[in-house]
Design an enzyme around this catalytic site. Structure first.
Site, short mmCIF file in Angstrom:
data_model
loop_
_atom_site.label_atom_id
_atom_site.label_comp_id
_atom_site.label_asym_id
_atom_site.label_seq_id
_atom_site.Cartn_x
_atom_site.Cartn_y
_atom_site.Cartn_z
NE ARG A 104 -2.59 0.59 3.61
CZ ARG A 104 -3.44 0.90 4.62
NH1 ARG A 104 -4.55 1.00 4.51
NH2 ARG A 104 -2.85 1.40 5.80
CB THR A 108 -1.79 7.09 -3.09
OG1 THR A 108 -1.13 5.91 -3.09
CG2 THR A 108 -1.27 8.07 -3.81
CG ASP A 200 2.61 -2.38 9.35
OD1 ASP A 200 2.97 -3.76 8.85
OD2 ASP A 200 2.89 -1.44 8.34
CG ASP A 203 6.27 -2.86 9.78
OD1 ASP A 203 6.94 -3.37 8.92
OD2 ASP A 203 6.00 -1.63 10.02
C1 PRP Z 1 -1.11 -4.35 4.72
C2 PRP Z 1 -2.02 -5.77 4.89
C3 PRP Z 1 -2.96 -5.47 3.47
C4 PRP Z 1 -2.99 -4.12 3.39
C5 PRP Z 1 -4.57 -3.73 3.68
O1 PRP Z 1 -0.09 -4.43 3.74
O2 PRP Z 1 -1.44 -6.73 4.99
O3 PRP Z 1 -2.21 -6.15 2.33
O4 PRP Z 1 -2.01 -3.45 4.36
O5 PRP Z 1 -4.79 -2.57 3.53
P1 PRP Z 1 -5.84 -1.93 2.46
O6 PRP Z 1 -7.07 -2.73 2.76
O7 PRP Z 1 -6.00 -0.57 2.76
O8 PRP Z 1 -5.36 -2.19 1.18
P2 PRP Z 1 0.91 -3.39 3.47
O9 PRP Z 1 0.55 -2.68 2.46
O10 PRP Z 1 1.32 -2.51 4.52
O11 PRP Z 1 2.21 -4.28 2.92
P3 PRP Z 1 3.03 -5.63 3.80
O12 PRP Z 1 2.13 -6.41 3.96
O13 PRP Z 1 4.15 -5.87 2.67
O14 PRP Z 1 3.74 -4.82 4.93
N1 URA Z 2 -2.54 -2.60 7.04
C1 URA Z 2 -2.19 -3.05 8.32
O1 URA Z 2 -1.02 -3.75 8.34
N2 URA Z 2 -2.43 -2.51 9.44
C2 URA Z 2 -3.67 -1.80 9.18
O2 URA Z 2 -4.53 -1.22 10.37
C3 URA Z 2 -4.28 -1.41 8.11
C4 URA Z 2 -3.65 -1.64 7.10
#
Ligand code: PRP
Ligand code: URA
Length: 209
Positions: A104, A108, A200, A203
């Site tokens: 994400r 944006t 997160d 993380d």
């Molecule tokens: C997080 C999570 C989802 C997304 C959800 O991933 O694991 O994939 O955010 O958010 P959304 O519904 O608003 O799209 P992130 O983009 O943080 O990537 P990562 O898993 O690589 O940390």
């Molecule tokens: N992605 C995450 O990992 N946590 C949130 O709360 C939203 C998006």
């Protein structure tokens, strides 16, 4: 319209409490996510079709049941979806696993796809898309569109925690997709984090910041 199932089994709710707790460290967080994923898989697969087969027990011949119907495919959304795959595979070890890489954009909040690798026969499989977080819904929405574009026909979505906003997006864009959650939370905050949420997920699973 797609159904939304909140899997509020006491064991799932208990473990989710510790997953949410900010004092839970990476090792325990990872173990708990794995356990909850396994418990959720048990519930999600409740409606899989079975068929009768004849076998011989050491005592007699008998008619009994095995899974019938479509084979399963698991599609974690990278990175955080990876944390739930092994838990599901403990129950469905023969499932093939595809990967969709999305992150994400922090400005944006729109998902950016950077990787996709899927089993060749996804159109014949019952796919379970796996991501712990359904926040704005952008990532899951894109992943599901990507799968459908490549021929997927039967898709379920499995998340730990969702915001109502994300659920609405999936219901609108993909009314054929049933959604399975461990919890439906209150809302998103200004940064697009689920409230109360768990922070997160990527993380916390991988110890990054
Ligand atoms: C997080 C999570 C989802 C997304 C959800 O991933 O694991 O994939 O955010 O958010 P959304 O519904 O608003 O799209 P992130 O983009 O943080 O990537 P990562 O898993 O690589 O940390
Ligand atoms: N992605 C995450 O990992 N946590 C949130 O709360 C939203 C998006």
């Amino acid at each position: 319209m797609g159904n939304v199932f909140v899997l509020d089994h006491p064991l799932i709710q208990h473990k989710l409490t510790f997953i949410r707790d900010k004092n839970t460290g990476t090792k325990e967080f990872r173990e708990l996510v794995d356990e909850v994923a396994m418990l959720m898989a048990f519930e999600i697969t409740r409606d899989l079709p079975v068929k009768e087969v004849e076998i011989d027990t050491p005592v007699t011949s008998t008619s009994t049941k095995v899974l019938a119907g479509k084979k399963i495919g698991l599609v974690p959304i990278l990175r955080a979806g990876l944390g739930m795959v092994d838990g599901v595979r403990k129950l469905i070890p023969a499932a093939k696993v595809g990967h969709v890489g999305l992150y994400r954009d922090p400005e944006t909040l729109k998902p950016v796809e950077y990787y996709i690798k899927l089993p060749s026969d996804i159109s014949e499989r019952e796919l379970i898309v796996i991501d712990p977080m359904l926040a704005t819904g952008g990532s899951a929405n894109d992943a599901i569109h990507s799968l459908k574009k490549r021929g997927a026909q039967h898709i379920r979505l499995m998340c730990l925690v969702a915001a109502p906003e994300g659920v609405e997006v999936i219901k609108k864009e993909h009314p054929d997709v049933d959604i399975y959650l461990a919890a439906m939370d209150e809302k998103l905050n200004e940064e697009g984090y689920i409230v109360p949420g768990l922070g997160d997920a990527g993380d916390r699973l991988f110890g990054t910041k």
